[in-house]
Design a protein around this motif. Structure first.
Motif, PDB file in Angstrom:
ATOM      1  N   VAL A  90       0.863  -1.181   0.000  1.00  0.00           N
ATOM      2  CA  VAL A  90       0.000   0.000   0.000  1.00  0.00           C
ATOM      3  C   VAL A  90       0.899   1.231   0.000  1.00  0.00           C
ATOM      4  N   GLU A  91       0.563   2.210  -0.810  1.00  0.00           N
ATOM      5  CA  GLU A  91       1.355   3.425  -0.913  1.00  0.00           C
ATOM      6  C   GLU A  91       0.798   4.509  -0.001  1.00  0.00           C
ATOM      7  N   GLU A  92       1.704   5.170   0.684  1.00  0.00           N
ATOM      8  CA  GLU A  92       1.358   6.314   1.534  1.00  0.00           C
ATOM      9  C   GLU A  92       2.122   7.518   1.000  1.00  0.00           C
ATOM     10  N   THR A  93       1.402   8.551   0.639  1.00  0.00           N
ATOM     11  CA  THR A  93       2.029   9.748   0.083  1.00  0.00           C
ATOM     12  C   THR A  93       2.086  10.845   1.123  1.00  0.00           C
ATOM     13  N   VAL A  99       5.808   6.277   0.245  1.00  0.00           N
ATOM     14  CA  VAL A  99       6.316   5.068   0.886  1.00  0.00           C
ATOM     15  C   VAL A  99       5.402   3.914   0.503  1.00  0.00           C
ATOM     16  N   CYS A 100       5.995   2.804   0.098  1.00  0.00           N
ATOM     17  CA  CYS A 100       5.238   1.616  -0.291  1.00  0.00           C
ATOM     18  C   CYS A 100       5.365   0.571   0.819  1.00  0.00           C
ATOM     19  N   HIS A 101       4.388   0.559   1.710  1.00  0.00           N
ATOM     20  CA  HIS A 101       4.430  -0.330   2.870  1.00  0.00           C
ATOM     21  C   HIS A 101       4.039  -1.758   2.505  1.00  0.00           C
ATOM     22  N   THR A 102       4.625  -2.702   3.217  1.00  0.00           N
ATOM     23  CA  THR A 102       4.195  -4.098   3.145  1.00  0.00           C
ATOM     24  C   THR A 102       2.958  -4.286   4.010  1.00  0.00           C
ATOM     25  N   VAL A 103       2.030  -5.121   3.531  1.00  0.00           N
ATOM     26  CA  VAL A 103       0.850  -5.507   4.295  1.00  0.00           C
ATOM     27  C   VAL A 103       0.859  -7.029   4.388  1.00  0.00           C
ATOM     28  N   CYS A 104       0.685  -7.558   5.580  1.00  0.00           N
ATOM     29  CA  CYS A 104       0.733  -9.008   5.788  1.00  0.00           C
ATOM     30  C   CYS A 104      -0.677  -9.539   5.993  1.00  0.00           C
ATOM     31  N   ASP A 105      -1.224 -10.156   4.945  1.00  0.00           N
ATOM     32  CA  ASP A 105      -2.595 -10.655   4.991  1.00  0.00           C
ATOM     33  C   ASP A 105      -2.691 -12.172   5.102  1.00  0.00           C
ATOM     34  N   ASP A 106      -1.563 -12.872   4.966  1.00  0.00           N
ATOM     35  CA  ASP A 106      -1.643 -14.333   4.951  1.00  0.00           C
ATOM     36  C   ASP A 106      -0.372 -14.956   5.527  1.00  0.00           C
ATOM     37  N   SER A 107      -0.435 -16.260   5.766  1.00  0.00           N
ATOM     38  CA  SER A 107       0.678 -16.960   6.412  1.00  0.00           C
ATOM     39  C   SER A 107       1.899 -17.031   5.499  1.00  0.00           C
ATOM     40  N   ALA A 108       1.701 -17.072   4.174  1.00  0.00           N
ATOM     41  CA  ALA A 108       2.843 -17.113   3.271  1.00  0.00           C
ATOM     42  C   ALA A 108       3.677 -15.838   3.382  1.00  0.00           C
ATOM     43  N   THR A 109       2.999 -14.693   3.455  1.00  0.00           N
ATOM     44  CA  THR A 109       3.718 -13.429   3.645  1.00  0.00           C
ATOM     45  C   THR A 109       4.469 -13.435   4.963  1.00  0.00           C
ATOM     46  N   LEU A 110       3.842 -13.962   6.006  1.00  0.00           N
ATOM     47  CA  LEU A 110       4.466 -14.019   7.317  1.00  0.00           C
ATOM     48  C   LEU A 110       5.740 -14.858   7.273  1.00  0.00           C
ATOM     49  N   THR A 120      10.681  -8.371  14.154  1.00  0.00           N
ATOM     50  CA  THR A 120       9.584  -7.674  14.826  1.00  0.00           C
ATOM     51  C   THR A 120       8.723  -6.959  13.808  1.00  0.00           C
ATOM     52  N   LEU A 121       7.408  -7.136  13.936  1.00  0.00           N
ATOM     53  CA  LEU A 121       6.440  -6.523  13.037  1.00  0.00           C
ATOM     54  C   LEU A 121       5.749  -5.376  13.765  1.00  0.00           C
ATOM     55  N   HIS A 122       5.975  -4.170  13.289  1.00  0.00           N
ATOM     56  CA  HIS A 122       5.364  -2.978  13.866  1.00  0.00           C
ATOM     57  C   HIS A 122       4.192  -2.581  12.971  1.00  0.00           C
ATOM     58  N   ARG A 123       3.000  -2.537  13.489  1.00  0.00           N
ATOM     59  CA  ARG A 123       1.807  -2.295  12.674  1.00  0.00           C
ATOM     60  C   ARG A 123       1.220  -0.913  12.935  1.00  0.00           C
ATOM     61  N   TRP A 124       0.527  -0.408  11.925  1.00  0.00           N
ATOM     62  CA  TRP A 124      -0.262   0.811  12.102  1.00  0.00           C
ATOM     63  C   TRP A 124      -1.474   0.502  12.987  1.00  0.00           C
ATOM     64  N   LEU A 125      -2.018   1.539  13.613  1.00  0.00           N
ATOM     65  CA  LEU A 125      -3.228   1.395  14.411  1.00  0.00           C
ATOM     66  C   LEU A 125      -4.484   1.669  13.592  1.00  0.00           C
ATOM     67  N   SER A 126      -4.306   1.813  12.290  1.00  0.00           N
ATOM     68  CA  SER A 126      -5.418   2.011  11.360  1.00  0.00           C
ATOM     69  C   SER A 126      -5.222   1.064  10.181  1.00  0.00           C
ATOM     70  N   ARG A 127      -6.239   1.004   9.328  1.00  0.00           N
ATOM     71  CA  ARG A 127      -6.228   0.049   8.216  1.00  0.00           C
ATOM     72  C   ARG A 127      -6.128   0.771   6.865  1.00  0.00           C
ATOM     73  N   VAL A 128      -5.718  -0.009   5.871  1.00  0.00           N
ATOM     74  CA  VAL A 128      -5.632   0.494   4.506  1.00  0.00           C
ATOM     75  C   VAL A 128      -7.007   1.005   4.069  1.00  0.00           C
ATOM     76  N   GLY A 129      -7.016   2.209   3.487  1.00  0.00           N
ATOM     77  CA  GLY A 129      -8.257   2.826   3.053  1.00  0.00           C
ATOM     78  C   GLY A 129      -8.865   3.741   4.090  1.00  0.00           C
ATOM     79  N   ARG A 130      -8.443   3.565   5.353  1.00  0.00           N
ATOM     80  CA  ARG A 130      -8.907   4.424   6.454  1.00  0.00           C
ATOM     81  C   ARG A 130      -7.697   4.798   7.317  1.00  0.00           C
ATOM     82  N   GLU A 131      -6.657   5.235   6.652  1.00  0.00           N
ATOM     83  CA  GLU A 131      -5.365   5.435   7.321  1.00  0.00           C
ATOM     84  C   GLU A 131      -5.414   6.443   8.461  1.00  0.00           C
ATOM     85  N   ASN A 132      -6.311   7.435   8.386  1.00  0.00           N
ATOM     86  CA  ASN A 132      -6.383   8.436   9.452  1.00  0.00           C
ATOM     87  C   ASN A 132      -7.530   8.167  10.425  1.00  0.00           C
TER      88      ASN A 132
END
Length: 310
Positions: A90-93, A99-110, A120-132
């Motif tokens: 997902v791109e964040e401008t 910035v082109c962030h990685t998103v981990c949606d499945d076990s293969a990505t993990l 260590t995986l540091h995650r946003w407190l919001s989701r793609v499409g509702r970043e703010n």
């Protein structure tokens, strides 16, 4: 394993190559157990059903240690072009660029990220499409001394009681590093500015009630021996360690959800669980029902303002 040091791992619908699985990422010694990249992969694959619900749809910042915890650390926001096409991005401008962030949606990505020594995986407190629009609010209880976990346990009780009074459910997690996180599920209707302001006011009213034990002072020199109520995670593009993520410390401690009743254990500490037993602890479902009780901040804000006025 093939002769060239590559192990293939089945993860969901995909097969992922793990390179140099015998490479030591967590050296042993001093009472700490040694763990390899293969051990890290096996842990994340077993933790996937419990971990992925906390990662799906969220931009990540990856903490990588290609040469193990004794080597250089890389904080990776941008997804390298070499990553497979099937890994979501997902791109964040911002003003500074994109910035082109990685998103981990499945076990293969993990599993792939573990192969990249993303400890260590540091995650946003919001989701793609509702970043703010955060759907999590996090309080980080940071002790003045790593040896003073009794102060962390007491601060967690005080904060949990205040949040209960405000009508907000909260969930406890060891950070795997120094303290505890308290996470409050939100309905995602408020922006980060409003969420951060609310978290700051909660921390301040608690510190004012216990000035000898708690502080909101950002500068370490101003804290003395008081525990720091850190609300800094609650801002746009800031991150917090995900539940069940591994920390880059000896023994491979894990940020682990826990029951409120486990605060009564005098042996509890931030690194209580490791990749050897964190999944077993999480399978007991310490957060049962909490994350589904998302709240709006409006009613809680009115209760907080009434409390401050009293």
């Amino acid at each position: 394993m093939s002769d060239d040091g590559v192990r293939t791992v089945r993860a969901g619908r995909r097969t992922v190559e793990v390179h140099r699985p015998d490479k030591v990422l967590f050296p042993g010694g001093g009472g700490a157990k040694e763990y390899t990249k293969g051990d890290l992969v096996d842990y994340y694959r077993s933790a996937a059903p419990l971990l992925l619900p906390h990662l799906r749809g969220r931009p990540l910042m990856l903490e990588r240690h290609p040469d193990g915890i004794d080597g250089p650390r890389f904080m990776q926001k941008n997804t390298p072009e070499s990553y497979p096409d099937w890994i979501r991005r997902v791109e964040e401008t911002k003003e500074g660029g994109t910035v082109c962030h990685t998103v981990c949606d499945d076990s293969a990505t993990l599993v792939y990220l573990a192969d990249q020594a993303s400890l260590t995986l540091h995650r946003w407190l919001s989701r793609v499409g509702r970043e703010n629009r955060p759907d999590r609010m996090v309080f980080d209880l940071d002790p003045a001394s790593g040896d003073d976990f009794a102060a962390v346990r007491e601060a967690a009780r005080l904060l949990g009681e205040l949040l209960d009074e405000l009508g907000l459910p909260s969930a406890l997690m060891t950070t795997g590093s120094r303290g505890l996180h308290l996470t409050v599920p939100l309905n995602g209707r408020q922006d980060f500015d409003r969420t951060r302001e609310f978290a700051r006011d909660v921390a301040e009213i608690l510190a004012e009630a216990h000035p000898d034990r708690l502080t909101t002072a950002a500068r370490k020199k101003d804290r003395g021996d008081r525990l720091y109520l850190d609300i800094g995670r609650n801002a746009y593009a800031q991150t917090a360690v995900a539940p069940l993520t591994v920390r880059a410390l000896p023994g491979a401690p894990v940020a682990t959800p826990l029951h409120w009743s486990q605060l009564d254990d005098p042996g509890l500490h931030a690194g209580r669980w490791t990749i050897a037993d964190a999944v077993e602890q999480a399978r007991a479902d310490p957060w049962a029902g909490v994350m589904s009780k998302a709240r709006a901040l409006g009613p809680a804000r009115r209760r907080l303002d009434a409390l401050r006025a009293s």
